[in-house]
Scaffold this active site. Structure first.
Site, PDB file in Angstrom:
ATOM      1  N   SER A  37       0.780  -1.233   0.000  1.00  0.00           N
ATOM      2  CA  SER A  37       0.000   0.000   0.000  1.00  0.00           C
ATOM      3  C   SER A  37       0.813   1.285   0.000  1.00  0.00           C
ATOM      4  O   SER A  37       0.386   2.286  -0.583  1.00  0.00           O
ATOM      5  CB  SER A  37      -0.961   0.008   1.184  1.00  0.00           C
ATOM      6  OG  SER A  37      -0.263  -0.179   2.401  1.00  0.00           O
TER       7      SER A  37
ATOM      8  N   ASP B 230      -3.609   5.622  10.925  1.00  0.00           N
ATOM      9  CA  ASP B 230      -3.328   4.197  11.065  1.00  0.00           C
ATOM     10  C   ASP B 230      -1.824   4.024  11.293  1.00  0.00           C
ATOM     11  O   ASP B 230      -1.058   4.978  11.111  1.00  0.00           O
ATOM     12  CB  ASP B 230      -3.800   3.427   9.823  1.00  0.00           C
ATOM     13  CG  ASP B 230      -3.061   3.828   8.553  1.00  0.00           C
ATOM     14  OD1 ASP B 230      -1.828   3.643   8.502  1.00  0.00           O
ATOM     15  OD2 ASP B 230      -3.706   4.328   7.612  1.00  0.00           O
TER      16      ASP B 230
ATOM     17  N   HIS C  86       0.903   3.851   7.327  1.00  0.00           N
ATOM     18  CA  HIS C  86       1.093   4.703   6.151  1.00  0.00           C
ATOM     19  C   HIS C  86       1.662   6.077   6.479  1.00  0.00           C
ATOM     20  O   HIS C  86       1.393   6.646   7.537  1.00  0.00           O
ATOM     21  CB  HIS C  86      -0.246   4.882   5.426  1.00  0.00           C
ATOM     22  CG  HIS C  86      -0.842   3.590   4.975  1.00  0.00           C
ATOM     23  ND1 HIS C  86      -1.994   3.056   5.529  1.00  0.00           N
ATOM     24  CD2 HIS C  86      -0.425   2.704   4.034  1.00  0.00           C
ATOM     25  CE1 HIS C  86      -2.273   1.900   4.939  1.00  0.00           C
ATOM     26  NE2 HIS C  86      -1.336   1.670   4.024  1.00  0.00           N
TER      27      HIS C  86
END
Length: 462
Positions: free
Chosen positions: A29, A248, A251
């Site tokens: 990601s 989160d 990231h």
């Protein structure tokens, strides 16, 4: 028959542009990009920065296999701003205007590294058909992310040259001691399947979000650090100081992606002989109280005598380059000098005077009769000896011998105090540019009468 074959091969390669540098970018990601692009990320993108779309986009409309200007999102419709954006922009900033940069991005949020192993991805898909990364792999890459990379990279080789491979992945294999060897297999498979020589293309591997930025997978950086010992032609890209998104533990935010993207570019530029210290590392600039640095025009301003410039947490190894080149936009007004520092000590200093290009021979730096090691530079600083400005155009390392004749430039004649050398500690060169000593004549080490150069000045020994 031989002539016909040669003609066919020549025609097949006729459209390959050696100045089109192409980079494969893959991972999970963070490589996919997880930040919403901000206003600054949507403008000022060099037209030389190109994207080879690897999947179908609806908005903006893109078709896999076609080239586009590299505006975010680059990787997939599920992504956002990521490190690839500022990698490409920074490469364009520092490479010659005839060079274009192309990226081939393939990434899925949450993907384990096995999804890029051509011998393991099918089993991984079968075992985890409902995982988000498996759904993305099926929807975007026909269920075979590695195969899509090779397919698109071969297409790119028809028009340009593969110059490097960027990887950001690890949270889904957090701390796995086998991870470096799994990456090595994928890297070697890519080289073989693309007809590239062993270790001919560097691998750039980014660290995960650090603990002090709220990262949950920071422990994986221990495995990232092992990569150069497993793949000799690999580089670790630091995530130090790259902020998380605060939402989160995995990231980066947009600023973090900008910084780490620039660091990928810095590492890619190093083997090319022009290693930029300026602008790329603006996040490492320090200025003592009484001074400022203006990013928009790259100008240091001092209100008094002080130090300002680049400070590195880990030493920069400059030993692979011959010269440190400092270019100013205009003559400085701060009575300044350039200083290269050991950890806490001056290693070398040189007065700027009225020069706008200062070239330092990295393998001939002496201060107080001690030679400085260019493989451990902790600071590159400007010393302002009075109030004034130093407007910087560029600071970089180079192996280009065009700078050899500029290591010491002749400005004027200084006849004061040169016969006994009592006040001299700078290197002395003859008019052919050969170093003849670290000080002027002493009873034990006399210099013959003649014309010499020291600290950018023409000096007569009588």
């Amino acid at each position: 028959m031989t002539v016909l074959l040669a003609t066919v091969l020549l025609g097949a390669n006729a459209d390959v542009d050696p100045n089109f540098y192409i980079y494969i970018c893959f991972g999970q990601s963070n490589m996919e990009g997880n930040a919403q692009p901000e206003a600054v990320d949507k403008t000022g993108i060099d037209k030389r920065f190109r994207l080879l779309a690897t999947c179908k986009f609806d908005s903006p409309s893109r078709t896999a296999g076609n080239w586009y200007q590299a505006t975010p999102p680059l990787v997939s419709p599920a992504g956002g701003l990521g490190p690839t954006d500022y990698f490409g922009r920074t490469m364009c900033q520092y490479l010659p205007k005839e060079v274009r940069i192309g990226v081939i991005p393939v990434a899925m949020g949450g993907s384990p590294i096995e999804m890029f192993d051509k011998d393991k991805y099918q089993q991984k898909m079968q075992q985890n058909p409902n995982e988000w990364w498996a759904i993305l792999a099926k929807n975007h890459y026909g269920g075979n992310p590695y195969g899509r990379i090779i397919e698109m990279a071969k297409k790119a080789q028809q028009v340009g040259v593969i110059k490097g491979i960027l990887l950001h992945q690890g949270c889904s294999n957090n701390g796995d001691p086998n991870w470096p060897n799994m990456v090595k297999k994928i890297y070697n498979d890519m080289l073989k399947d693309l007809g590239l020589g062993t270790d001919s293309v560097p691998l750039f591997v980014g660290e995960t979000l650090r603990q002090d930025q709220g990262g949950a997978c920071w422990g994986h950086n221990t495995q990232v650090a092992r990569m150069p010992s497993v793949v000799p032609n690999s580089y670790v890209i630091s995530s130090e100081g790259c902020p998380g998104n605060g939402k989160d533990p995995w990231h980066f935010n947009a600023a973090g992606y900008r910084t780490i993207g620039k660091r990928y570019a810095k590492a890619a530029l190093m083997p090319m002989g022009k290693y930029p210290l300026f602008s790329l590392l603006s996040d490492d600039i320090t200025v003592a109280p009484g001074g400022t640095y203006e990013e928009s025009n790259h100008t240091f301003t001092a209100t008094k005598a002080l130090l300002m410039g680049w400070t590195y947490t880990n030493p920069v190894d400059m030993s692979g380059s011959k010269y440190l080149v400092v270019k100013l936009k205009e003559p400085q007004t701060a009575n300044g000098e350039v200083r290269l520092m050991k950890k806490n000590l001056i290693g070398y200093k040189e007065a700027i005077g009225d020069k706008t290009t200062i070239v330092i021979d990295l393998h001939d730096m002496t201060y107080n009769n001690t030679v400085m090691d260019p493989s451990a530079v902790y600071k590159v600083l400007f010393r302002a000896n009075q109030a004034g400005t130093i407007a910087v155009e560029d600071v970089f390392l180079s192996n280009d011998d065009q700078y050899a004749s500029m290591v010491t430039s002749v400005r004027d004649v200084d006849r004061s105090g040169v016969t006994d050398g009592s006040a001299s500690d700078g290197a002395v060169f003859d008019m052919q540019g050969r170093r003849v000593g670290s000080q002027f004549s002493t009873p034990d080490s006399p210099l013959r009468k003649g014309l010499y150069i020291r600290n950018g000045k023409k000096v007569i020994v009588e």
